[in-house]
Design an enzyme around this catalytic site. Structure first.
Site, PDB file in Angstrom:
ATOM      1  N   HIS A 140       1.169  -1.475   0.130  1.00  0.00           N
ATOM      2  CA  HIS A 140       0.050   0.148  -0.025  1.00  0.00           C
ATOM      3  C   HIS A 140       0.881   1.444   0.134  1.00  0.00           C
ATOM      4  O   HIS A 140       2.010   1.295   0.101  1.00  0.00           O
ATOM      5  CB  HIS A 140      -1.189  -0.092   1.420  1.00  0.00           C
ATOM      6  CG  HIS A 140      -2.049   1.479   1.703  1.00  0.00           C
ATOM      7  ND1 HIS A 140      -1.719   1.871   1.712  1.00  0.00           N
ATOM      8  CD2 HIS A 140      -3.542   0.970   0.767  1.00  0.00           C
ATOM      9  CE1 HIS A 140      -2.835   2.390   1.548  1.00  0.00           C
ATOM     10  NE2 HIS A 140      -3.677   2.267   1.321  1.00  0.00           N
ATOM     11  N   SER A 188      -4.872  -4.951  -1.489  1.00  0.00           N
ATOM     12  CA  SER A 188      -6.128  -4.582  -1.356  1.00  0.00           C
ATOM     13  C   SER A 188      -7.250  -4.099  -3.106  1.00  0.00           C
ATOM     14  O   SER A 188      -7.897  -3.672  -3.475  1.00  0.00           O
ATOM     15  CB  SER A 188      -5.737  -2.423  -0.583  1.00  0.00           C
ATOM     16  OG  SER A 188      -5.063  -2.357  -1.556  1.00  0.00           O
ATOM     17  N   ASP A 213       0.316  -6.620   7.149  1.00  0.00           N
ATOM     18  CA  ASP A 213       0.080  -5.579   7.422  1.00  0.00           C
ATOM     19  C   ASP A 213      -1.681  -5.815   6.837  1.00  0.00           C
ATOM     20  O   ASP A 213      -1.985  -6.246   5.784  1.00  0.00           O
ATOM     21  CB  ASP A 213       0.081  -4.219   6.376  1.00  0.00           C
ATOM     22  CG  ASP A 213      -1.279  -3.342   6.247  1.00  0.00           C
ATOM     23  OD1 ASP A 213      -1.534  -3.703   7.517  1.00  0.00           O
ATOM     24  OD2 ASP A 213      -0.999  -1.905   6.283  1.00  0.00           O
ATOM     25  N   HIS A 216      -6.856  -5.513   5.851  1.00  0.00           N
ATOM     26  CA  HIS A 216      -7.724  -6.216   4.503  1.00  0.00           C
ATOM     27  C   HIS A 216      -8.542  -7.973   5.437  1.00  0.00           C
ATOM     28  O   HIS A 216      -8.701  -8.504   4.787  1.00  0.00           O
ATOM     29  CB  HIS A 216      -7.164  -6.376   3.032  1.00  0.00           C
ATOM     30  CG  HIS A 216      -7.365  -5.105   2.555  1.00  0.00           C
ATOM     31  ND1 HIS A 216      -9.171  -4.217   2.537  1.00  0.00           N
ATOM     32  CD2 HIS A 216      -6.548  -4.074   2.468  1.00  0.00           C
ATOM     33  CE1 HIS A 216      -8.377  -3.177   1.705  1.00  0.00           C
ATOM     34  NE2 HIS A 216      -7.430  -2.343   1.627  1.00  0.00           N
ATOM     35  N   LYS A 247     -12.387  -0.713   8.497  1.00  0.00           N
ATOM     36  CA  LYS A 247     -12.508  -1.658   7.514  1.00  0.00           C
ATOM     37  C   LYS A 247     -14.011  -2.915   8.514  1.00  0.00           C
ATOM     38  O   LYS A 247     -14.689  -2.185   8.494  1.00  0.00           O
ATOM     39  CB  LYS A 247     -10.953  -1.962   7.280  1.00  0.00           C
ATOM     40  CG  LYS A 247     -10.594  -1.146   6.196  1.00  0.00           C
ATOM     41  CD  LYS A 247      -9.790  -2.106   5.565  1.00  0.00           C
ATOM     42  CE  LYS A 247      -8.788  -1.003   4.792  1.00  0.00           C
ATOM     43  NZ  LYS A 247      -8.125   0.324   5.232  1.00  0.00           N
TER      44      LYS A 247
END
Length: 393
Positions: A140, A188, A213, A216, A247
Protein backbone atom coordinates in the site's frame (compact mmCIF):
# COMPACT_ATOMS: atom_id res chain seq x y z
CA UNK A 1 -4.26 34.07 -13.15
CA UNK A 2 -1.12 33.86 -11.01
CA UNK A 3 1.78 31.64 -11.92
CA UNK A 4 0.86 29.22 -9.13
CA UNK A 5 -2.79 29.00 -10.23
CA UNK A 6 -1.70 28.44 -13.83
CA UNK A 7 0.58 25.64 -12.67
CA UNK A 8 -2.30 23.97 -10.79
CA UNK A 9 -4.65 24.33 -13.78
CA UNK A 10 -2.08 22.75 -16.11
CA UNK A 11 -1.55 19.89 -13.67
CA UNK A 12 -5.29 19.19 -13.47
CA UNK A 13 -5.55 19.35 -17.26
CA UNK A 14 -2.90 16.66 -17.53
CA UNK A 15 -4.71 14.51 -14.94
CA UNK A 16 -7.88 14.91 -17.03
CA UNK A 17 -6.03 13.94 -20.19
CA UNK A 18 -4.84 10.72 -18.56
CA UNK A 19 -8.36 9.90 -17.40
CA UNK A 20 -7.25 9.94 -13.76
CA UNK A 21 -9.20 12.86 -12.27
CA UNK A 22 -11.11 12.02 -9.11
CA UNK A 23 -13.89 13.83 -7.26
CA UNK A 24 -15.55 13.59 -3.85
CA UNK A 25 -19.17 12.41 -3.63
CA UNK A 26 -21.47 12.87 -0.62
CA UNK A 27 -22.75 9.47 0.59
CA UNK A 28 -25.38 8.32 3.10
CA UNK A 29 -24.92 4.76 4.40
CA UNK A 30 -28.00 2.55 4.62
CA UNK A 31 -28.74 -1.02 5.74
CA UNK A 32 -28.02 -4.22 3.73
CA UNK A 33 -24.83 -2.87 2.19
CA UNK A 34 -26.56 0.01 0.42
CA UNK A 35 -25.74 3.70 0.10
CA UNK A 36 -27.66 6.75 -1.10
CA UNK A 37 -26.13 9.32 -3.43
CA UNK A 38 -28.09 12.28 -4.81
CA UNK A 39 -31.37 10.66 -3.80
CA UNK A 40 -30.68 7.29 -5.47
CA UNK A 41 -29.85 4.00 -3.73
CA UNK A 42 -27.02 1.70 -4.79
CA UNK A 43 -25.51 -1.56 -3.57
CA UNK A 44 -22.16 -0.39 -2.23
CA UNK A 45 -19.35 -2.39 -3.80
CA UNK A 46 -16.68 0.26 -3.23
CA UNK A 47 -16.50 0.28 0.58
CA UNK A 48 -14.47 -1.73 3.08
CA UNK A 49 -17.09 -2.34 5.78
CA UNK A 50 -16.47 -6.07 5.44
CA UNK A 51 -18.65 -7.24 8.34
CA UNK A 52 -21.33 -4.61 7.79
CA UNK A 53 -20.74 -3.12 11.25
CA UNK A 54 -20.35 0.56 10.38
CA UNK A 55 -23.95 0.79 9.14
CA UNK A 56 -25.44 -1.77 11.53
CA UNK A 57 -28.31 0.15 13.12
CA UNK A 58 -28.96 -2.46 15.83
CA UNK A 59 -25.34 -2.48 16.94
CA UNK A 60 -25.18 1.31 17.01
CA UNK A 61 -28.34 1.42 19.13
CA UNK A 62 -26.84 -1.17 21.48
CA UNK A 63 -23.64 0.86 21.75
CA UNK A 64 -25.38 4.05 22.80
CA UNK A 65 -27.73 2.19 25.16
CA UNK A 66 -24.76 0.68 26.99
CA UNK A 67 -22.88 3.91 27.64
CA UNK A 68 -22.84 5.45 31.10
CA UNK A 69 -25.36 8.25 30.75
CA UNK A 70 -23.95 9.96 33.85
CA UNK A 71 -20.54 10.72 32.33
CA UNK A 72 -21.02 12.11 28.85
CA UNK A 73 -17.48 13.51 28.58
CA UNK A 74 -15.90 10.13 29.35
CA UNK A 75 -18.13 8.12 27.03
CA UNK A 76 -19.27 10.46 24.29
CA UNK A 77 -16.47 13.03 24.16
CA UNK A 78 -15.79 14.25 20.62
CA UNK A 79 -12.32 15.58 21.36
CA UNK A 80 -9.41 14.07 23.27
CA UNK A 81 -7.79 17.54 23.67
CA UNK A 82 -4.16 16.62 22.88
CA UNK A 83 -1.71 13.93 21.79
CA UNK A 84 -1.71 10.72 23.78
CA UNK A 85 1.56 11.65 25.47
CA UNK A 86 -0.05 14.86 26.74
CA UNK A 87 -3.71 14.58 27.82
CA UNK A 88 -5.21 12.70 24.87
CA UNK A 89 -4.72 9.19 26.26
CA UNK A 90 -8.32 8.92 27.47
CA UNK A 91 -9.41 5.99 29.63
CA UNK A 92 -10.93 3.72 26.94
CA UNK A 93 -7.54 3.37 25.22
CA UNK A 94 -6.29 1.12 28.03
CA UNK A 95 -9.18 -1.32 27.69
CA UNK A 96 -8.88 -1.42 23.90
CA UNK A 97 -5.12 -2.06 23.89
CA UNK A 98 -5.33 -4.66 26.66
CA UNK A 99 -8.12 -6.40 24.72
CA UNK A 100 -6.08 -6.41 21.50
CA UNK A 101 -3.04 -7.90 23.24
CA UNK A 102 -5.21 -10.59 24.82
CA UNK A 103 -6.94 -11.44 21.53
CA UNK A 104 -3.68 -11.69 19.61
CA UNK A 105 -1.72 -13.37 22.40
CA UNK A 106 0.98 -10.68 22.44
CA UNK A 107 2.61 -8.73 25.24
CA UNK A 108 1.21 -5.38 24.17
CA UNK A 109 -0.66 -3.34 21.56
CA UNK A 110 -0.65 0.28 20.44
CA UNK A 111 -3.47 2.19 18.73
CA UNK A 112 -2.77 4.82 16.06
CA UNK A 113 -5.18 7.33 14.50
CA UNK A 114 -5.27 5.58 11.11
CA UNK A 115 -3.59 2.90 9.06
CA UNK A 116 -1.78 5.61 7.13
CA UNK A 117 -0.43 7.16 10.36
CA UNK A 118 0.72 3.73 11.47
CA UNK A 119 2.50 2.73 8.28
CA UNK A 120 4.27 6.04 7.75
CA UNK A 121 5.41 5.95 11.38
CA UNK A 122 6.67 2.45 12.13
CA UNK A 123 9.43 1.92 9.55
CA UNK A 124 11.05 5.36 10.01
CA UNK A 125 11.01 4.72 13.77
CA UNK A 126 12.71 1.32 13.50
CA UNK A 127 14.83 1.16 10.33
CA UNK A 128 18.10 3.07 9.99
CA UNK A 129 20.96 3.54 7.55
CA UNK A 130 22.48 0.14 8.28
CA UNK A 131 19.22 -1.70 7.61
CA UNK A 132 17.39 -3.20 4.63
CA UNK A 133 13.65 -3.17 3.89
CA UNK A 134 12.42 -5.88 1.52
CA UNK A 135 8.85 -5.08 0.48
CA UNK A 136 6.29 -6.63 -1.84
CA UNK A 137 5.97 -4.52 -4.99
CA UNK A 138 2.20 -4.09 -4.44
CA UNK A 139 2.38 -2.84 -0.85
CA UNK A 140 0.00 0.00 0.00
CA UNK A 141 0.97 3.64 -0.59
CA UNK A 142 1.22 4.23 3.16
CA UNK A 143 3.90 1.55 3.47
CA UNK A 144 5.74 2.99 0.47
CA UNK A 145 5.72 6.42 2.09
CA UNK A 146 6.98 4.91 5.34
CA UNK A 147 9.87 3.32 3.44
CA UNK A 148 10.69 6.65 1.79
CA UNK A 149 10.80 8.36 5.17
CA UNK A 150 13.11 5.74 6.65
CA UNK A 151 16.87 5.87 6.19
CA UNK A 152 17.13 2.22 5.23
CA UNK A 153 17.94 0.74 1.83
CA UNK A 154 14.71 -0.40 0.15
CA UNK A 155 14.27 -3.25 -2.34
CA UNK A 156 10.81 -3.99 -3.78
CA UNK A 157 10.51 -7.67 -4.68
CA UNK A 158 8.09 -8.96 -7.39
CA UNK A 159 4.54 -9.42 -6.09
CA UNK A 160 4.21 -12.58 -3.95
CA UNK A 161 7.58 -13.85 -5.19
CA UNK A 162 8.82 -15.06 -1.83
CA UNK A 163 11.61 -17.04 -3.46
CA UNK A 164 13.02 -13.70 -4.63
CA UNK A 165 13.16 -12.62 -0.99
CA UNK A 166 15.17 -15.73 -0.20
CA UNK A 167 17.58 -15.13 -3.09
CA UNK A 168 18.19 -11.52 -2.06
CA UNK A 169 18.86 -12.46 1.55
CA UNK A 170 21.12 -15.39 0.62
CA UNK A 171 23.26 -12.94 -1.35
CA UNK A 172 23.17 -9.78 0.75
CA UNK A 173 21.97 -10.49 4.32
CA UNK A 174 25.41 -10.04 5.87
CA UNK A 175 25.68 -6.46 4.57
CA UNK A 176 22.90 -5.20 6.85
CA UNK A 177 22.38 -4.87 10.59
CA UNK A 178 18.64 -5.57 10.47
CA UNK A 179 16.32 -6.72 7.67
CA UNK A 180 12.60 -5.95 7.60
CA UNK A 181 10.42 -8.09 5.29
CA UNK A 182 7.26 -6.08 4.62
CA UNK A 183 4.04 -7.41 3.12
CA UNK A 184 0.31 -7.06 3.23
CA UNK A 185 -1.63 -10.20 4.12
CA UNK A 186 -4.47 -9.55 1.65
CA UNK A 187 -3.69 -7.13 -1.16
CA UNK A 188 -6.30 -4.45 -1.57
CA UNK A 189 -6.43 -4.23 -5.38
CA UNK A 190 -5.80 -7.84 -6.46
CA UNK A 191 -7.60 -9.54 -3.57
CA UNK A 192 -4.86 -12.19 -3.39
CA UNK A 193 -3.00 -13.36 -0.29
CA UNK A 194 0.57 -13.76 0.91
CA UNK A 195 2.05 -17.07 2.03
CA UNK A 196 2.85 -15.86 5.54
CA UNK A 197 4.04 -19.29 6.69
CA UNK A 198 6.71 -19.25 3.96
CA UNK A 199 7.77 -15.72 4.92
CA UNK A 200 8.06 -16.79 8.55
CA UNK A 201 10.41 -19.61 7.54
CA UNK A 202 12.50 -17.19 5.47
CA UNK A 203 12.74 -14.54 8.18
CA UNK A 204 13.71 -17.17 10.77
CA UNK A 205 16.42 -18.57 8.49
CA UNK A 206 17.96 -15.14 7.89
CA UNK A 207 17.29 -13.54 11.30
CA UNK A 208 14.99 -10.93 9.78
CA UNK A 209 11.93 -9.12 11.12
CA UNK A 210 8.53 -9.76 9.50
CA UNK A 211 6.13 -6.80 9.22
CA UNK A 212 2.62 -7.85 8.12
CA UNK A 213 -0.08 -5.30 7.34
CA UNK A 214 -3.41 -7.07 8.01
CA UNK A 215 -5.59 -4.10 7.05
CA UNK A 216 -7.78 -6.29 4.84
CA UNK A 217 -7.49 -9.41 6.99
CA UNK A 218 -8.46 -8.41 10.52
CA UNK A 219 -12.04 -9.17 11.44
CA UNK A 220 -12.80 -10.98 8.19
CA UNK A 221 -10.25 -13.88 8.25
CA UNK A 222 -9.24 -16.39 10.90
CA UNK A 223 -11.42 -18.34 13.33
CA UNK A 224 -11.35 -15.49 15.85
CA UNK A 225 -11.10 -12.70 13.30
CA UNK A 226 -7.39 -12.12 13.89
CA UNK A 227 -6.64 -12.19 10.18
CA UNK A 228 -4.71 -14.26 7.68
CA UNK A 229 -1.85 -14.82 10.14
CA UNK A 230 -4.27 -16.65 12.43
CA UNK A 231 -5.76 -18.57 9.49
CA UNK A 232 -2.29 -19.72 8.41
CA UNK A 233 -1.21 -20.56 11.97
CA UNK A 234 1.66 -18.06 12.25
CA UNK A 235 0.15 -15.21 14.24
CA UNK A 236 2.62 -15.37 17.13
CA UNK A 237 5.65 -15.83 14.87
CA UNK A 238 5.30 -12.33 13.36
CA UNK A 239 7.25 -9.55 15.06
CA UNK A 240 5.22 -6.61 13.73
CA UNK A 241 1.55 -7.29 12.96
CA UNK A 242 -0.74 -4.38 12.17
CA UNK A 243 -4.42 -3.93 11.42
CA UNK A 244 -6.96 -1.21 10.84
CA UNK A 245 -10.25 -0.39 12.52
CA UNK A 246 -11.56 1.47 9.47
CA UNK A 247 -12.61 -1.65 7.55
CA UNK A 248 -14.06 -4.80 9.17
CA UNK A 249 -14.25 -3.13 12.60
CA UNK A 250 -16.50 -0.39 11.25
CA UNK A 251 -14.63 2.32 13.14
CA UNK A 252 -11.62 4.61 13.04
CA UNK A 253 -7.93 4.07 13.71
CA UNK A 254 -5.38 1.27 13.49
CA UNK A 255 -3.20 -0.87 15.73
CA UNK A 256 0.04 -2.80 16.02
CA UNK A 257 0.55 -5.80 18.29
CA UNK A 258 3.88 -7.25 19.39
CA UNK A 259 6.39 -7.36 22.21
CA UNK A 260 6.41 -4.86 25.06
CA UNK A 261 9.81 -3.66 23.81
CA UNK A 262 8.37 -2.95 20.35
CA UNK A 263 5.39 -1.03 21.68
CA UNK A 264 7.46 1.03 24.14
CA UNK A 265 9.91 1.87 21.35
CA UNK A 266 7.09 3.06 19.07
CA UNK A 267 5.52 5.17 21.83
CA UNK A 268 8.82 7.01 22.07
CA UNK A 269 9.88 7.16 18.40
CA UNK A 270 6.90 6.93 15.98
CA UNK A 271 6.27 10.54 15.02
CA UNK A 272 2.58 10.16 13.94
CA UNK A 273 1.90 8.67 17.38
CA UNK A 274 3.83 11.34 19.28
CA UNK A 275 2.53 14.40 17.44
CA UNK A 276 -1.11 13.55 16.62
CA UNK A 277 -4.13 14.41 18.75
CA UNK A 278 -5.67 11.24 20.17
CA UNK A 279 -8.87 9.70 18.85
CA UNK A 280 -12.18 10.93 20.29
CA UNK A 281 -13.23 8.93 23.39
CA UNK A 282 -16.51 7.95 21.71
CA UNK A 283 -14.59 6.33 18.84
CA UNK A 284 -12.32 4.35 21.16
CA UNK A 285 -15.31 3.19 23.23
CA UNK A 286 -16.98 1.92 20.05
CA UNK A 287 -13.85 -0.03 19.10
CA UNK A 288 -13.63 -1.54 22.56
CA UNK A 289 -17.20 -2.84 22.21
CA UNK A 290 -16.61 -4.17 18.68
CA UNK A 291 -13.40 -5.90 19.75
CA UNK A 292 -15.43 -8.02 22.17
CA UNK A 293 -17.74 -9.12 19.35
CA UNK A 294 -15.19 -9.84 16.60
CA UNK A 295 -14.26 -13.41 17.71
CA UNK A 296 -17.93 -14.43 17.63
CA UNK A 297 -18.81 -13.18 14.14
CA UNK A 298 -17.90 -16.49 12.50
CA UNK A 299 -21.21 -16.77 10.67
CA UNK A 300 -20.64 -13.35 9.08
CA UNK A 301 -17.12 -14.33 8.01
CA UNK A 302 -18.41 -17.55 6.47
CA UNK A 303 -21.16 -15.67 4.64
CA UNK A 304 -18.72 -13.23 3.06
CA UNK A 305 -16.45 -16.09 1.99
CA UNK A 306 -19.37 -17.87 0.29
CA UNK A 307 -20.59 -14.71 -1.45
CA UNK A 308 -17.06 -14.13 -2.76
CA UNK A 309 -16.71 -17.71 -3.98
CA UNK A 310 -20.03 -17.62 -5.84
CA UNK A 311 -19.34 -14.24 -7.47
CA UNK A 312 -15.85 -15.26 -8.64
CA UNK A 313 -17.25 -18.46 -10.08
CA UNK A 314 -19.99 -16.57 -11.92
CA UNK A 315 -17.55 -14.00 -13.33
CA UNK A 316 -15.23 -16.75 -14.53
CA UNK A 317 -18.07 -18.70 -16.13
CA UNK A 318 -19.07 -15.77 -18.35
CA UNK A 319 -15.50 -15.06 -19.43
CA UNK A 320 -14.54 -12.10 -17.25
CA UNK A 321 -11.02 -11.95 -15.80
CA UNK A 322 -10.84 -12.05 -12.02
CA UNK A 323 -8.29 -13.23 -9.47
CA UNK A 324 -7.55 -13.43 -5.77
CA UNK A 325 -8.83 -15.37 -2.79
CA UNK A 326 -10.70 -12.92 -0.60
CA UNK A 327 -13.83 -10.79 -0.40
CA UNK A 328 -12.07 -8.25 -2.65
CA UNK A 329 -13.04 -9.38 -6.15
CA UNK A 330 -11.34 -7.50 -9.00
CA UNK A 331 -12.61 -7.58 -12.58
CA UNK A 332 -9.60 -6.73 -14.74
CA UNK A 333 -10.45 -4.82 -17.92
CA UNK A 334 -7.11 -3.24 -18.88
CA UNK A 335 -7.79 0.04 -20.65
CA UNK A 336 -8.45 2.93 -18.24
CA UNK A 337 -11.05 4.73 -20.38
CA UNK A 338 -12.95 1.50 -21.06
CA UNK A 339 -12.93 0.72 -17.34
CA UNK A 340 -14.32 4.14 -16.44
CA UNK A 341 -17.10 3.79 -19.02
CA UNK A 342 -17.98 0.32 -17.73
CA UNK A 343 -18.11 1.58 -14.13
CA UNK A 344 -20.54 4.33 -15.15
CA UNK A 345 -22.86 1.80 -16.83
CA UNK A 346 -22.74 -0.55 -13.85
CA UNK A 347 -23.54 2.34 -11.51
CA UNK A 348 -26.51 3.25 -13.71
CA UNK A 349 -27.81 -0.27 -13.04
CA UNK A 350 -27.76 0.36 -9.27
CA UNK A 351 -24.33 -0.96 -8.24
CA UNK A 352 -21.86 1.56 -6.82
CA UNK A 353 -18.64 0.39 -8.45
CA UNK A 354 -15.46 2.42 -8.91
CA UNK A 355 -12.91 2.18 -11.70
CA UNK A 356 -9.43 1.63 -10.30
CA UNK A 357 -6.85 3.11 -12.65
CA UNK A 358 -3.18 4.07 -12.72
CA UNK A 359 -1.37 5.19 -10.68
CA UNK A 360 -3.24 3.09 -8.10
CA UNK A 361 -2.64 -0.01 -10.26
CA UNK A 362 -0.07 -0.60 -13.04
CA UNK A 363 -0.81 0.68 -16.53
CA UNK A 364 -2.84 -1.78 -18.57
CA UNK A 365 -4.48 -3.39 -15.53
CA UNK A 366 -7.36 -1.00 -14.83
CA UNK A 367 -10.20 -2.79 -13.12
CA UNK A 368 -13.49 -2.74 -11.29
CA UNK A 369 -12.86 -3.50 -7.62
CA UNK A 370 -15.83 -5.32 -6.07
CA UNK A 371 -15.77 -5.31 -2.27
CA UNK A 372 -18.26 -7.67 -0.61
CA UNK A 373 -19.55 -7.53 2.96
CA UNK A 374 -21.70 -9.50 5.35
CA UNK A 375 -24.66 -7.11 5.12
CA UNK A 376 -25.27 -8.16 1.50
CA UNK A 377 -27.31 -11.10 0.22
CA UNK A 378 -26.73 -13.25 -2.86
CA UNK A 379 -30.03 -12.06 -4.32
CA UNK A 380 -28.53 -8.55 -4.50
CA UNK A 381 -25.33 -9.80 -6.14
CA UNK A 382 -26.71 -12.44 -8.51
CA UNK A 383 -27.31 -10.04 -11.48
CA UNK A 384 -23.94 -8.30 -11.11
CA UNK A 385 -21.73 -10.44 -13.35
CA UNK A 386 -24.14 -10.20 -16.28
CA UNK A 387 -24.46 -6.46 -15.68
CA UNK A 388 -20.69 -6.02 -15.92
CA UNK A 389 -20.52 -8.19 -19.03
CA UNK A 390 -23.23 -6.06 -20.71
CA UNK A 391 -21.41 -2.86 -19.71
CA UNK A 392 -18.31 -4.04 -21.59
CA UNK A 393 -20.14 -4.97 -24.83
Amino acid sequence: MSGFSRHLAEHLTEIDRLGQRRQLVAVTHLARGRIEIDGREYLNLAGNDYLGLAANREMLADFYARRNQGNLLTCYGLGSTASRLMTGNTRPYAGLEEGLAALYGTEAALVFNSGYHLNVGILPALAGKQDLILADKLCHASLIDGMRLSLAKVIRYPHLDHQAVERILAKDRDRFRQVFIVTESIFSMDGDVANLAQLVRIKDRFSAVLYVDEAHGVGIRGDNGCGLAEEQGVRQAIEILTGTFGKAYGGQGAFVVGSRLLIDTLINTARPQIFSTGLPPVSVHWLEMILGKIPYLRQERAKVAELSRRLRSQLHDIGLQTMGDSNIVPVVIGDAAKTVAAAERVCAAGYWVKAVRPPTVPAGTSRLRLSLNAAMDWEQLAPLAATIKAALD
